[in-house]
Each structure stands twice: as structure tokens, then as C-alpha cells.
Motif scaffolding. Structure first.
Motif, PDB file in Angstrom:
ATOM      1  N   ARG A  77       1.064  -0.922  -0.131  1.00  0.00           N
ATOM      2  CA  ARG A  77       0.347  -0.156  -0.265  1.00  0.00           C
ATOM      3  C   ARG A  77       1.031   1.193  -0.014  1.00  0.00           C
ATOM      4  N   ARG A 135       1.664   1.790  -3.445  1.00  0.00           N
ATOM      5  CA  ARG A 135       0.972   2.086  -4.969  1.00  0.00           C
ATOM      6  C   ARG A 135       0.419   3.700  -4.027  1.00  0.00           C
ATOM      7  N   GLN A 136       0.130   3.969  -3.162  1.00  0.00           N
ATOM      8  CA  GLN A 136       0.761   5.221  -2.516  1.00  0.00           C
ATOM      9  C   GLN A 136       1.194   6.717  -3.205  1.00  0.00           C
ATOM     10  N   LYS A 137       2.333   6.684  -3.551  1.00  0.00           N
ATOM     11  CA  LYS A 137       3.652   7.134  -4.249  1.00  0.00           C
ATOM     12  C   LYS A 137       3.297   6.698  -5.292  1.00  0.00           C
ATOM     13  N   GLU A 168       0.583   9.289  -6.670  1.00  0.00           N
ATOM     14  CA  GLU A 168       1.239  10.916  -6.558  1.00  0.00           C
ATOM     15  C   GLU A 168       1.222  11.514  -7.592  1.00  0.00           C
TER      16      GLU A 168
END
Length: 445
Positions: free
Chosen positions: A191, A194-196, A199
Motif C-alpha cells: 500500500r 501504491r500510494q506513492k 501521487e
């Protein structure tokens, strides 16, 4: 041949040469004043045209002012060179001649200041203004191209962002397969990655949205530049073209400022700084302490990689921001006279003609000075009777005849000397009138 004979022959030759030069000067003096007047009037006409281009008003008073100035210039030029042509050749001493040369140089500078530059404005004023417009177009073109180049360099950061985003997506796929933390699936490490990646995907899309705006602004700028180039070469008066050119220049300047704001380098720099600083760490979801420890260690490694990628991306954005920006270009309208001065080196023939029409009499002054010097040299040492011309000799003979006639009309004999004649004795006593003697007796024997 003796030395005296040679000297007399050379002297006679010099006198004949001097007389020839005097005859030529007499003929030249018959139209020199007219020629000087024509040059002065011609300079005044071009001065009037130059002054008219400087005056903002077109009323009767402005026309009168321009005429008055041009007439004053014509009169000043005529009087100044008339003084020089009469006085300078007659001066003999070096000191006086040097003084007149200084006066002639000062007067020439005054003539150039009050007339020649206006004559040049009349001759090449429109061409000089067009030259100013053409140079302004070149400056705007350079500013537009440089700003577009910087904007495109900023758009190239999209590839750097895509590369970083792709690296995080690849790491997330490896984590899903269990290659990083050893726990297959979409856990905490997955996670974070995937978050970065999300962005960076949003940043990449934002950069991509700027590309058509940059291209559109550059195309509009080129269209305006084409119109401005056409205005510099269109036939007709240059003043209305300058007004339209000024409007196009203002529009293009605003477009360049807009294109400068479309650069995404500041946006990428701020995103890179936030990339490592703003990380939302998920709760570790390992089943035991060992799994949670592996996840924590993997997340730490991911954060280190994330910081390295962010530093690289920030450096690329700073390199774009460090590029030399385009120079600020502002169009300033100029008059024909000012344009001639600004671009004087491009109009040397016009300047030469404008100055020559005012300073050509200086050559005549020098010619007269040399000629009068040659005349004085030819007459140097000659007797007065040898230098008399036929007219002067005829006048002398008439004068002598008048003197002879006056002498012949006077009474003959010696003139009485007033000092030798005895005057009346004013000291003797006055006597009465003397009585006349009686007449003799005619009857006496």
C-alpha cells in the motif's frame, strides 16, 4: 642669363599666374553666393521635414514653427559660410588663421547639431523606424523561443516522473509476489508503494495537461510575430503601422508571460519535496512479530529509496529552474529622428549626405584660402606698377589727366607769397583825407 634677369622672369611669370587666378575668382564669385544660397535652402527644406516629424501636433502653429526653424537654419548656414569664404582667405598670420579654423569647427558642430541630424531624419527616418521595428521583432522572437524552450524542458520532466512512478509500480508488483518483505499479497508495504505511485501518476497527468497549452501559446506567438514582421515591410506611412505594431507587441508580451507560467518545473520541485516528507504509513498487518518486523524493515528500505528518487527528481526540476530565462523585451515607440540616431551605423550614406549638404562650403573655404595664398605668393616682391591691371592703369591715367587739366586752368606766373607782402602799418597814426592838388594853369607861359 644673369641672376637678375632670371628673377625678373620668374617675378613676371608669378604676376601672370596671380592675374589668371584673380580672373578665375572673379568669374567664380559671380555665382558662388547663389550656389551657397541653394545649399542653404535645400538644407532648410530637409530640416523642415525633420522638424515636422518631431512635432506631435499638425496644426497651423506647428507648421509655422517648423517653417521658422528651417528658415533660421538656412539663414544661419548662409551667413556663417559667407563670413568664412570672405574672411578666412584674407587672413595671413598663422595665429589668426588658427582662430578662424577653431571658429569654423565650432560652427560646423553647431550646424550638425541644429540641422544635419534633422536632415538625416528626413532622408532615412522611415527606414530607421522600420529598422527599429525589425529589431524589436527579433528581440521578441528570441524571447518567445527561449521561453518556449524552457517550457519544453520542464515538460521533459514528465519522463523523469514516469520513470520514478514506474519504479514504484514495479516494486509494488514485487511486493505482491512476496519478493520484498517475504509476505505475498497486498499488505502494508504494497500500500505504501501504491500510494506513492498514485501521487506520481497524478503529477504525470498534470504535466501532460500542460503540453497542449504550451504548444498552443507558442503557435499563437508565432502568428503574432508573423503579423509584426509584415508590418515592418508593408508600404505606406510608418506611423499607423507603428501603432498596430505596438498593439501586437503588447499582446505578444502577455503571451510570453503566460508561456513562462506554464513551466511545470516549480510544480515538480514541490512534488518531489513532498514525495518523501508526506508518507502515510499503514498499520503493519503481519500475523506475528517476525512478519511485522520484516514489513517494518521493508518499509524503511522503501522510504530510503523514496528519498533517493525524490532527490533525483528535485535535482532535475532545479536544473530546469536554473536555466537562463528569456530577457525582458518591451517595445518603445521612437520618432524618426531618434531612430536615425539609435541606428546611425546602419544609415551611414544618409548621414554622410545630410552632413555634406551643410559642410560642403568648408571645402570651398579651403579652396579659396589656397588660391588667395597662391595669388599673394605670385605678387610677393613685385613693384606696384607691375601689379596694376589694365583697368587700374586706365583709372590712373584718367586721374593724371584730370590733374593736368586742373593745373592748366590755373594762372601763369609765380604765385604771390602771402607772407612776403607787406601789410598795412597798424601802428602809424591815422591821417585825414589828403586834399587833391589844384590843377595847373594852362595859360601860363
Amino acid at each position: 642669363m644673369t641672376q637678375d634677369t632670371r628673377s625678373q622672369t620668374a617675378q613676371a611669370r608669378g604676376i601672370r599666374h596671380a592675374r589668371d587666378l584673380e580672373a578665375h575668382l572673379t568669374w567664380l564669385d559671380s555665382f558662388s553666393g547663389t550656389a551657397l544660397g541653394v545649399l542653404s535652402v535645400a538644407s532648410g527644406i530637409y530640416t523642415y521635414l525633420g522638424v515636422s516629424s518631431l512635432l506631435e501636433e499638425n496644426g497651423a502653429f506647428a507648421v509655422f514653427a517648423a517653417i521658422a526653424y528651417s528658415v533660421a537654419v538656412s539663414v544661419g548656414i548662409f551667413v556663417f559660410w559667407s563670413y568664412m569664404m570672405r574672411l578666412f582667405p584674407a587672413i595671413r598670420t598663422a595665429r589668426a588663421r588658427a582662430g578662424l579654423l577653431g571658429a569654423m569647427a565650432l560652427g560646423s558642430l553647431a550646424i550638425v547639431a541644429m540641422s544635419s541630424w534633422l536632415n538625416a531624419a528626413a532622408l532615412a527616418g522611415s527606414a530607421a523606424v522600420e529598422q527599429h521595428l525589425a529589431k524589436t521583432v527579433q528581440d521578441y522572437q528570441g524571447a518567445l523561443e527561449r521561453t518556449h524552450e524552457i517550457a519544453l524542458t520542464g515538460q521533459a520532466l514528465e519522463r523523469d516522473v514516469a520513470r520514478v512512478r514506474q519504479s514504484f509500480e514495479d516494486l509494488s508488483e514485487q511486493e505482491a509476489q512476496g519478493s520484498l518483505s517475504g509476505l505475498a499479497g497486498r499488505g502494508a508495504v504494497f500500500r505504501v508503494l501504491r500510494q506513492k505511485a498514485a501521487e506520481l501518476t497524478a503529477l504525470e497527468a498534470q504535466i501532460a495537461q500542460q503540453t497542449p497549452l504550451v504548444n498552443e501559446a507558442f503557435a499563437r506567438g508565432n502568428t503574432i510575430l508573423s503579423r509584426m514582421r509584415a508590418l515592418t515591410v508593408e508600404p505606406g506611412p510608418v506611423e499607423p503601422r507603428s501603432v498596430e505594431f505596438s498593439e501586437a507587441a503588447v499582446e505578444l508580451q502577455g503571451l510570453i508571460a503566460q508561456l513562462r507560467q506554464l513551466s511545470v518545473a516549480p510544480l515538480v520541485e514541490r512534488a518531489a519535496q513532498d514525495l518523501a516528507a508526506s508518507v502515510v504509513l499503514p498499520e503493519l498487518d503481519g500475523q506475528n512479530e517476525t512478519d511485522r518486523g520484516n514489513q517494518a524493515a521493508t518499509i524503511t528500505s522503501v522510504l530510503e529509496v523514496l528519498a533517493q528518487r525524490a532527490t533525483t527528481l528535485e535535482g532535475a526540476a532545479q536544473n530546469v529552474l536554473a536555466l537562463q530565462p528569456a530577457a525582458e523585451v518591451t517595445y518603445t515607440p521612437v520618432s524618426a529622428a531618434d531612430a536615425v540616431i539609435l541606428y546611425a551605423r546602419n544609415f551611414v550614406p544618409s548621414w554622410a549626405g545630410a552632413i555634406a549638404i551643410d559642410l560642403l562650403p568648408a571645402v570651398l573655404v579651403l579652396i579659396l584660402a589656397v588660391t588667395h595664398g597662391a595669388i599673394r605668393e605670385g605678387r610677393d616682391g613685385a613693384a606696384i606698377e607691375d601689379t596694376l591691371t589694365l583697368a587700374e592703369l586706365r583709372a590712373a591715367l584718367h586721374a593724371m589727366r584730370d590733374v593736368e587739366e586742373t593745373m592748366a586752368a590755373m594762372p601763369k606766373g609765380p604765385l604771390p607769397d602771402p607772407a612776403a607782402e607787406p601789410g598795412p602799418d597798424r601802428t602809424a597814426p591815422r591821417m585825414g583825407p589828403v586834399a587833391p592838388e589844384p590843377p595847373a594853369d594852362r595859360g601860363a607861359a
